[in-house]
Design a protein around this motif. Structure first.
Motif, short mmCIF file in Angstrom:
data_model
loop_
_atom_site.label_atom_id
_atom_site.label_comp_id
_atom_site.label_asym_id
_atom_site.label_seq_id
_atom_site.Cartn_x
_atom_site.Cartn_y
_atom_site.Cartn_z
N LEU A 18 -14.49 -29.36 -16.22
CA LEU A 18 -15.50 -29.26 -17.29
C LEU A 18 -16.58 -28.27 -16.88
O LEU A 18 -16.91 -27.35 -17.63
N SER A 19 -17.10 -28.43 -15.66
CA SER A 19 -18.22 -27.55 -15.29
C SER A 19 -17.76 -26.12 -15.07
O SER A 19 -18.49 -25.19 -15.39
N ALA A 20 -16.53 -25.92 -14.58
CA ALA A 20 -16.05 -24.54 -14.39
C ALA A 20 -16.02 -23.79 -15.72
O ALA A 20 -16.44 -22.64 -15.80
N PHE A 21 -15.56 -24.47 -16.77
CA PHE A 21 -15.49 -23.80 -18.07
C PHE A 21 -16.86 -23.68 -18.72
O PHE A 21 -17.15 -22.70 -19.41
N ILE A 22 -17.71 -24.68 -18.49
CA ILE A 22 -19.08 -24.60 -19.03
C ILE A 22 -19.80 -23.42 -18.37
O ILE A 22 -20.47 -22.63 -19.04
N VAL A 82 -28.27 -18.66 -23.37
CA VAL A 82 -27.57 -19.63 -22.53
C VAL A 82 -27.25 -20.89 -23.34
O VAL A 82 -26.17 -21.47 -23.22
N VAL A 83 -28.18 -21.27 -24.21
CA VAL A 83 -27.94 -22.44 -25.06
C VAL A 83 -26.76 -22.16 -26.00
O VAL A 83 -25.89 -23.00 -26.19
N MET A 84 -26.71 -20.93 -26.55
CA MET A 84 -25.57 -20.57 -27.40
C MET A 84 -24.26 -20.69 -26.61
O MET A 84 -23.26 -21.18 -27.12
N GLY A 85 -24.29 -20.21 -25.37
CA GLY A 85 -23.11 -20.30 -24.51
C GLY A 85 -22.70 -21.74 -24.29
O GLY A 85 -21.52 -22.10 -24.38
N LEU A 86 -23.70 -22.57 -24.05
CA LEU A 86 -23.43 -23.99 -23.79
C LEU A 86 -22.80 -24.64 -25.01
O LEU A 86 -21.78 -25.33 -24.91
N VAL A 87 -23.40 -24.41 -26.16
CA VAL A 87 -22.90 -25.03 -27.39
C VAL A 87 -21.48 -24.51 -27.69
O VAL A 87 -20.58 -25.28 -28.01
N GLY A 88 -21.29 -23.18 -27.54
CA GLY A 88 -19.99 -22.60 -27.83
C GLY A 88 -18.91 -23.06 -26.87
O GLY A 88 -17.76 -23.21 -27.25
N GLY A 89 -19.29 -23.30 -25.61
CA GLY A 89 -18.29 -23.63 -24.60
C GLY A 89 -18.01 -25.12 -24.48
O GLY A 89 -17.03 -25.52 -23.84
N ALA A 127 -14.39 -26.60 -23.18
CA ALA A 127 -14.45 -27.12 -21.81
C ALA A 127 -14.05 -28.59 -21.79
O ALA A 127 -13.37 -29.06 -20.89
N PHE A 128 -14.47 -29.29 -22.84
CA PHE A 128 -14.14 -30.70 -22.92
C PHE A 128 -12.63 -30.88 -23.07
O PHE A 128 -12.01 -31.70 -22.39
N ARG A 129 -12.05 -30.03 -23.90
CA ARG A 129 -10.60 -30.11 -24.08
C ARG A 129 -9.88 -29.83 -22.76
O ARG A 129 -8.94 -30.54 -22.39
N ALA A 130 -10.37 -28.81 -22.04
CA ALA A 130 -9.74 -28.46 -20.76
C ALA A 130 -9.78 -29.65 -19.80
O ALA A 130 -8.81 -29.92 -19.10
#
Lengths: 388, 229
Positions: A302-306, A362-369, A373-376
């Protein structure tokens, strides 16, 4: 320890075309976001720098600007003799009873008319505004039909350059000087002798009174006394406060406009990031299965993809700020809604805006990812490994 | 081969079935067997016989419906998901058919990955990685990315990654399935060395009779049932 950061970083680098395209989309949004903040900042900076904290502006009560205000001559005389008014080296009070009128002038480039502030000044007016310096020519002689123009007006309006002639109030006025007022609202004004102007415009009363305080801390007491005096109908404001209030309406408008644009655009950019990250996850299903088999926990995946998505957002943020920084080269003019006159100002970038823009990206990245990431992290190892 | 030591793998009444729509397909039905420490076991059988499922269960990446698996004294069928992940990190080495190296990491970094889950510091990790890359004969290629290595070399990196944490068992799913004959031979010799020289226990699923020859013991699976050859 989890999956190394270099894993996330190098994956972005490996598919750099996709990364750049997605980051550009986010960069565009950050650009709009930063540009709006820069615009608001520039507007406020210009108007706030126009004022000086030691100066007090006196206007007729409930007038929002000098243009709407009128101060009777007898009241002006009374206000001039107040003990709080500082005295200059020449023994004269540092107080200017000024006239402010709007006139209509045509722009040099577009030939469209726009409002410009004409200010009738006295010798004390210049002493009260140390930021204003004569750049070319000379100051108008008292008692003559001569004017000086602010740099921004001189450049942008017809007939306002040095040596040119302006026609207003049924008279011709010769431009004998151009003044530099830095990044202040005065750059968008035309100044001339007050008494000449009052005659020409047939004004029996002053518009406003500006004076320097002898002691800057005495303002509150002065305000209470003057505003409570039954002989007077004026309202006292610190000059800085006066100009800040003027910028408020416009700044609010820009802020709302900016927020609406940013929110709409950011939805698009976030969806873009989500699609990119979903594709990244889909391409690396086996890798995810392998990492999990090796003993990495779900949360490491999760964190790697986030982190990958945050980095993507950060790239967009840097691109956007880089592009927005060039906006500083542009000076734009807009209507100052408080005085209905033209006001020229620049986009202003500061660290607060950079920080906010990066945080936003960064917030956009977080929301988009988040979803990809959760699926991964939720994949079953055996199924992921079988995807080879 | 004598089985003087305690078995390292104990499997009792292991069953597993898959659900496909409303249909339930049994894959393993009540399997029991032991694997001794230091043994090289090959699991063979036709497709769909359940050999890969059995291997996945032993490796702790799939869960059984019924039965017990005890490895090195740990009953892994009772472990929760994160405990199981921690157990895998120290106790199992994986060798895959398609090597499954991480393409964006160098050979060195790929081998180092499992060590990131240990308490070793940077210097200790480097020593371990260099040591195992020496064992597989790729110390000179440690800065290469997987795409810069041949299939056989990639599989050797994968083997280095599998043994770097010094696990109790190695599981290999068709380790020679994607390799030419010469490379396959190299890999099999390497695995043989791991068993004889380093005392590893290897459990390998294979279709390749030459690979099975290297094993001490070949177990055949047919329709979820076990038979010894």
């Amino acid at each position: 320890m989890g999956i190394p950061y270099s894993y996330s970083f190098r994956n972005l680098w490996t598919r750099r075309l996709t990364t750049v395209l997605t980051a550009s989309g986010m960069g565009l949004v950050v650009f709009v976001f930063a540009a709006t903040l820069m615009l608001t900042e520039g507007l406020q900076k210009t108007l706030v720098q126009t004022g000086s904290p030691d100066n007090v502006v006196l206007l007729r009560k409930s007038s929002n600007s000098e243009v709407q205000s009128a101060v009777e001559r007898d009241q002006a005389a009374l206000l001039e003799s107040q003990p709080e008014v500082a005295v200059g080296e020449d023994g004269e009070p540092l107080l200017a009873k000024e006239l402010v009128v709007l006139i209509n002038l045509k722009k040099r480039v577009t030939d469209t008319p726009s409002n410009v502030i004409i200010r009738g000044i006295t010798p004390a007016s210049l002493k009260l505004r140390p930021a204003v310096r004569l750049k070319e020519g000379r100051m108008p002689r008292p008692g003559s039909a001569e004017v000086v123009t602010g740099e921004s007006v001189a450049r942008r309006f017809k007939g306002c350059g040095l040596g040119e002639t302006l026609r207003f109030a049924m008279r011709d006025w010769r431009v004998v000087g151009v003044f530099d007022a830095g990044a202040t609202g005065f750059s968008s004004e035309i100044w001339g002798d007050r008494d000449q102007m009052m005659q020409a415009f047939r004004r029996p009363v002053y518009s406003s009174i500006i004076f320097r305080l002898r002691d800057t801390t005495s303002f509150d007491a002065y305000k209470v006394r003057v505003e409570g005096d039954p002989r007077l109908t004026v309202e006292a404001k610190r000059e800085t406060r006066y100009y800040l209030d003027q910028s408020e309406a416009m700044a609010k408008f820009l802020r709302i406009l900016g927020m609406v644009l940013t929110i709409v655009f950011s939805i698009g950019a976030v969806i873009g990031a989500t699609i990119t990250m979903y594709a990244a996850v889909a391409n690396r299903v086996t890798e995810i299965g392998t990492l999990r088999a090796l003993g990495f926990q779900r949360k490491s995946i999760l964190s790697a993809f986030i982190i990958e998505s945050l980095l993507l957002g950060l790239c967009g943020g840097i691109l956007g700020i880089f592009a927005a920084s060039f906006m500083q080269l542009i000076t734009i003019s807009t209507m100052n809604w408080a005085s209905f006159s033209e006001l020229a100002f620049s986009f202003t970038l500061n660290f607060g805006i950079i920080w906010k823009s990066l945080l936003f990206s960064v917030v956009m990245g977080l929301v988009g990812g988040a979803l990809p990431a959760f699926r991964a992290s939720r994949m079953k190892i055996v199924e992921a490994l079988r995807a080879t | 081969m004598e089985q003087a030591t305690e078995p390292i793998v104990r499997i009792r009444n292991l069953s597993k079935s898959y659900r496909r729509g409303t249909q339930i397909i049994p894959v393993l039905s009540g399997i029991s067997f032991d694997i001794a420490r230091g043994e090289f076991v090959a699991l063979m059988g036709p497709s769909g016989s359940g050999k890969s499922t059995l291997l996945n269960l032993i490796a702790g990446i799939d869960s059984a419906d019924e039965g017990e698996i005890e490895i090195g004294g740990v009953e892994i069928t009772r472990l929760g998901e994160s405990d199981l992940a921690r157990w895998r990190a120290v106790s199992v080495g994986f060798i895959f058919q398609f090597y499954n190296l991480i393409p964006v990491l160098t050979a060195f970094e790929n081998v180092e990955l499992p060590l990131l889950l240990t308490h070793l510091n940077r210097r200790e990790r480097r020593e371990h990685v260099e040591a195992v890359l020496n064992v597989v004969g790729l110390a000179d290629r440690m800065d290469h990315y997987p795409s810069q290595l041949s299939g056989g070399q990639q599989q050797r990196v994968a083997i280095a990654r599998a043994i770097v944490t010094d696990p109790e068992i190695l599981v290999a799913d068709e380790p020679t399935g994607d390799l030419d004959r010469a490379s396959a031979e190299e890999i099999l010799q390497l695995m043989d060395r791991l068993v004889h020289e380093f005392g590893k226990t290897v459990i390998m699923v294979t279709h390749d009779p030459r690979a099975a020859e290297k094993a001490h013991l070949v177990r055949h699976l047919e329709k979820g049932e076990l038979s010894v050859t």
